[in-house]
Design an enzyme around this catalytic site. Structure first.
Site, PDB file in Angstrom:
ATOM      1  NE  ARG A   1      -5.041   0.173  13.144  1.00  0.00           N
ATOM      2  CZ  ARG A   1      -4.386   0.391  11.931  1.00  0.00           C
ATOM      3  NH1 ARG A   1      -2.997   0.329  11.886  1.00  0.00           N
ATOM      4  NH2 ARG A   1      -4.932   0.544  11.068  1.00  0.00           N
TER       5      ARG A   1
ATOM      6  CG  ASP B   1       0.353  -0.004   9.645  1.00  0.00           C
ATOM      7  OD1 ASP B   1      -0.085   0.934  10.569  1.00  0.00           O
ATOM      8  OD2 ASP B   1       0.531   0.334   8.356  1.00  0.00           O
TER       9      ASP B   1
ATOM     10  CE  LYS C   1      -2.849   0.660   3.601  1.00  0.00           C
ATOM     11  NZ  LYS C   1      -2.298   1.950   4.450  1.00  0.00           N
TER      12      LYS C   1
ATOM     13  CE  LYS D   1      -0.255   4.205  12.859  1.00  0.00           C
ATOM     14  NZ  LYS D   1       0.405   4.866  11.907  1.00  0.00           N
TER      15      LYS D   1
ATOM     16  NE  ARG E   1       6.212   6.610   0.662  1.00  0.00           N
ATOM     17  CZ  ARG E   1       5.315   6.467   1.639  1.00  0.00           C
ATOM     18  NH1 ARG E   1       4.111   5.476   1.651  1.00  0.00           N
ATOM     19  NH2 ARG E   1       5.434   6.797   2.902  1.00  0.00           N
TER      20      ARG E   1
ATOM     21  NE  ARG F   1      -2.707  -2.202   8.304  1.00  0.00           N
ATOM     22  CZ  ARG F   1      -2.340  -2.672   7.270  1.00  0.00           C
ATOM     23  NH1 ARG F   1      -2.427  -3.722   6.893  1.00  0.00           N
ATOM     24  NH2 ARG F   1      -1.892  -1.840   6.304  1.00  0.00           N
TER      25      ARG F   1
ATOM     26  N   GLY G   1      -5.074   7.527   5.715  1.00  0.00           N
ATOM     27  CA  GLY G   1      -4.234   8.801   6.256  1.00  0.00           C
ATOM     28  C   GLY G   1      -3.021   8.909   5.542  1.00  0.00           C
TER      29      GLY G   1
ATOM     30  CB  SER H   1       4.914  10.077  11.236  1.00  0.00           C
ATOM     31  OG  SER H   1       4.136  10.155  10.332  1.00  0.00           O
TER      32      SER H   1
HETATM   33  O1  LIG Z   1       4.103   6.347   4.997  1.00  0.00           O
HETATM   34  C1  LIG Z   1       3.242   5.165   4.887  1.00  0.00           C
HETATM   35  O2  LIG Z   1       2.971   4.860   3.867  1.00  0.00           O
HETATM   36  C2  LIG Z   1       2.678   4.786   6.352  1.00  0.00           C
HETATM   37  C3  LIG Z   1       3.008   5.250   7.405  1.00  0.00           C
HETATM   38  C4  LIG Z   1       2.534   4.816   8.779  1.00  0.00           C
HETATM   39  O3  LIG Z   1       1.827   5.700   9.271  1.00  0.00           O
HETATM   40  P1  LIG Z   1       2.758   7.031  10.100  1.00  0.00           P
HETATM   41  O4  LIG Z   1       3.454   7.728   9.381  1.00  0.00           O
HETATM   42  O5  LIG Z   1       1.522   7.946  10.766  1.00  0.00           O
HETATM   43  O6  LIG Z   1       3.151   6.280  11.136  1.00  0.00           O
HETATM   44  C5  LIG Z   1       1.635   3.587   8.645  1.00  0.00           C
HETATM   45  O7  LIG Z   1       1.020   3.414   9.775  1.00  0.00           O
HETATM   46  C6  LIG Z   1       0.661   3.646   7.208  1.00  0.00           C
HETATM   47  O8  LIG Z   1       0.000   2.498   7.329  1.00  0.00           O
HETATM   48  C7  LIG Z   1       1.613   3.871   6.102  1.00  0.00           C
HETATM   49  C1  LIG Z   2      -2.631   3.180   9.481  1.00  0.00           C
HETATM   50  C2  LIG Z   2      -2.895   2.818   8.208  1.00  0.00           C
HETATM   51  O1  LIG Z   2      -3.013   3.426   7.192  1.00  0.00           O
HETATM   52  P1  LIG Z   2      -3.463   4.945   6.878  1.00  0.00           P
HETATM   53  O2  LIG Z   2      -2.612   5.837   7.869  1.00  0.00           O
HETATM   54  O3  LIG Z   2      -2.857   5.192   5.275  1.00  0.00           O
HETATM   55  O4  LIG Z   2      -4.862   5.353   6.997  1.00  0.00           O
HETATM   56  C3  LIG Z   2      -2.877   1.168   8.025  1.00  0.00           C
HETATM   57  O5  LIG Z   2      -3.088   0.775   6.801  1.00  0.00           O
HETATM   58  O6  LIG Z   2      -2.865   0.499   8.818  1.00  0.00           O
END
Ligand SMILES: O=C(O)C1=C[C@@H](OP(=O)(O)O)[C@@H](O)[C@H](O)C1
Ligand SMILES: C=C(OP(=O)(O)O)C(=O)O
Length: 449
Positions: free
Chosen positions: A358, A327, A29, A354, A34, A402, A102, A175
């Site tokens: 979570r 995650d 993902k 999240k 990206r 998740r 997110g 992050s």
């Molecule tokens: O950069 C990314 O692709 C991600 C970063 C993580 O979040 P954080 O940057 O908030 O830790 C992860 O939890 C998310 O599923 C994907």
């Molecule tokens: C935190 C996650 O994704 P995002 O932050 O992109 O919603 C995830 O996939 O567990």
């Protein structure tokens, strides 16, 4: 599922036969988001193979189209993006809806900060609860103006900077999303953007920047990992091969470890060392888990994971490992529930922001199924039974994919069936999850409740 669809309850029970066979999980993902964004910023046409066609990534594809890139699906997982060049995105005619994602929302804030256009962004009820100031605060130093709802929540509006300034920013939390947002804004700025992270986080953005021809320097120093990007490079389209998502592989893997007699191979899984904290932890717990055919594909380490059922013992997971398995804690908690002894997972504050809280939701998932669990500060403690998991509960998934998948994995390993109130959000990251698990189990172990 989009946020207005009706809930889809599912139920999982112990399969009649052990899990077996060779399986592939959908594309990563993080890399998929990206690939679409960098493709949209590059000159030329980027060919992507193995793109995750989950709802989160499709939101990013739609946003790139709305910003002027040409994004086409050629076949399953095969996509083409004709880019606009750095600074070339155009003003969207309508609100950008990032759904449940997110990553899509926060990385897009970085892109938009660097373009002199006005945009409005929203998301579903889960995403509208998540904090955005962690990106809008640092990005405002580029000269972009952000307006957010109370508490820094979506919807937000942004007017990007006309002549964006490069950032020099030390991340207050580990992050990859915040780091990536700063770097994406830095692409449009003149001069060097500098980001310092307290703990290294997934580096797919840095890897892909280099792959598209940008100059990125990374150095580990006493103050943390320092990443420097030279602004306004000419990004050239480059082919992307997306590996299987280790965060998705985690579910089949833990199911195989817990269901007696199981042995599965998960082919073509991304093994970037900043993503593999779960695998290290499971090995410490005594899991039989090995990598075959280790190789590098498309600039990322990849291999086939082979896992077999066996006893697990409790461990303490150190806080500095969190970014490399952020995650995976809900599904690790399921593994810990059947291990011998009490597992302590330390430093999980980030889990509170999240798709759901979570930390609380994982504790509730276990408690509803007969496992003793507690939260001490930012730590999660799971008292393993050393044998089976009682099960029998129905778990509220709070719009969190998740949580839904972890609960269903628990059901496969539990004495009594386990249900989720809504499995619809699994579509955000792992389309075909229940079918894949049922193929591995050889029957309908997961079915509508
Ligand atoms: O950069 C990314 O692709 C991600 C970063 C993580 O979040 P954080 O940057 O908030 O830790 C992860 O939890 C998310 O599923 C994907
Ligand atoms: C935190 C996650 O994704 P995002 O932050 O992109 O919603 C995830 O996939 O567990």
């Amino acid at each position: 599922m989009s946020h207005d669809a009706s809930p889809r309850p599912l139920l999982a029970q112990a399969p009649a036969a052990p899990l077996s066979g060779t399986h592939r999980v959908p594309g990563d993902k993080s890399i998929s988001h990206r690939a679409l964004m960098f493709g949209a910023l590059a000159i030329g046409t980027t060919a992507i193979e193995g793109l995750l066609e989950g709802e989160d990534v499709l939101r990013t594809a739609a946003a790139m189209r709305a910003l002027g890139a040409t994004v086409d699906q050629q076949g399953p997982g095969a996509w083409r993006v004709a880019g606009r060049g750095i600074g070339g995105l155009t003003e969207p005619a309508d609100v950008l809806d990032m759904g449940n994602s997110g990553t899509a929302a926060r990385l897009l804030c970085g892109l938009l900060a660097g373009h002199p256009i006005f945009s409005v962004m929203t998301g579903d009820a889960s995403l509208r609860r998540r904090p955005m100031l962690r990106v809008t605060d640092p990005l405002s130093a580029t000269g972009a103006t952000f307006w957010t709802r109370e508490g820094g929540r979506l919807p937000l509006a942004v007017r990007g900077a006309t002549d964006p300034l490069p950032l020099d920013y030390r991340l207050p939390v580990a992050s990859a999303q915040v780091k990536s947002a700063c770097l994406l804004a830095g692409l449009c700025a003149r001069g060097t953007t500098r980001v310092v992270e307290p703990e290294p986080t997934r580096d797919h953005t840095e890897n892909m920047l280099r792959h598209f021809g940008a100059t990125v320097r990374v150095e580990d120093t006493a103050e943390g990992r320092v990443i420097e990007l030279e602004g306004q490079p000419e990004l050239r389209a480059a082919p992307i091969l997306v590996p299987g998502d280790p965060s998705s592989a985690a579910f089949l893997l833990v199911a195989a470890l817990l269901v007696p007699g199981s042995r599965v191979t998960i082919a073509n899984v991304g093994l970037n060392p900043l993503r593999t904290g779960l695998f290290a932890t499971l090995r410490e717990m005594g899991a039989e888990l090995r990598v075959e055919n280790a190789r590098v594909e498309g600039g990322e380490p990849v291999g086939d994971l082979v896992a077999a059922h066996g006893p697990l013992r409790a461990v303490e997971v150190p806080p500095e490992r969190a970014p490399s398995m952020i995650d995976e804690y809900p599904v690790l908690a399921v593994a810990a529930a059947s291990a011998t002894g009490t597992t302590r997972m330390r430093g999980l504050a980030e889990l509170r922001v999240k798709e759901s809280d979570r930390l609380a939701a994982t504790a509730a998932m276990l408690a509803a199924n007969g496992i003793a669990v507690s939260i001490e500060g930012d730590d999660l403690l799971v008292e393993g039974t050393g044998g089976g998991i009682p099960g029998g509960g129905t778990v509220a998934t709070h719009m969190d994919h998740r949580l839904a998948m972890s609960t269903l994995v628990m059901g496969l390993a539990a004495r009594a069936p386990v249900a989720v109130d809504d499995a619809g959000f699994i579509e955000t990251s792992f389309p075909g999850f229940a079918d894949l698990m049922n193929r591995a189990a050889g029957n309908k172990a997961i079915r509508p409740a």
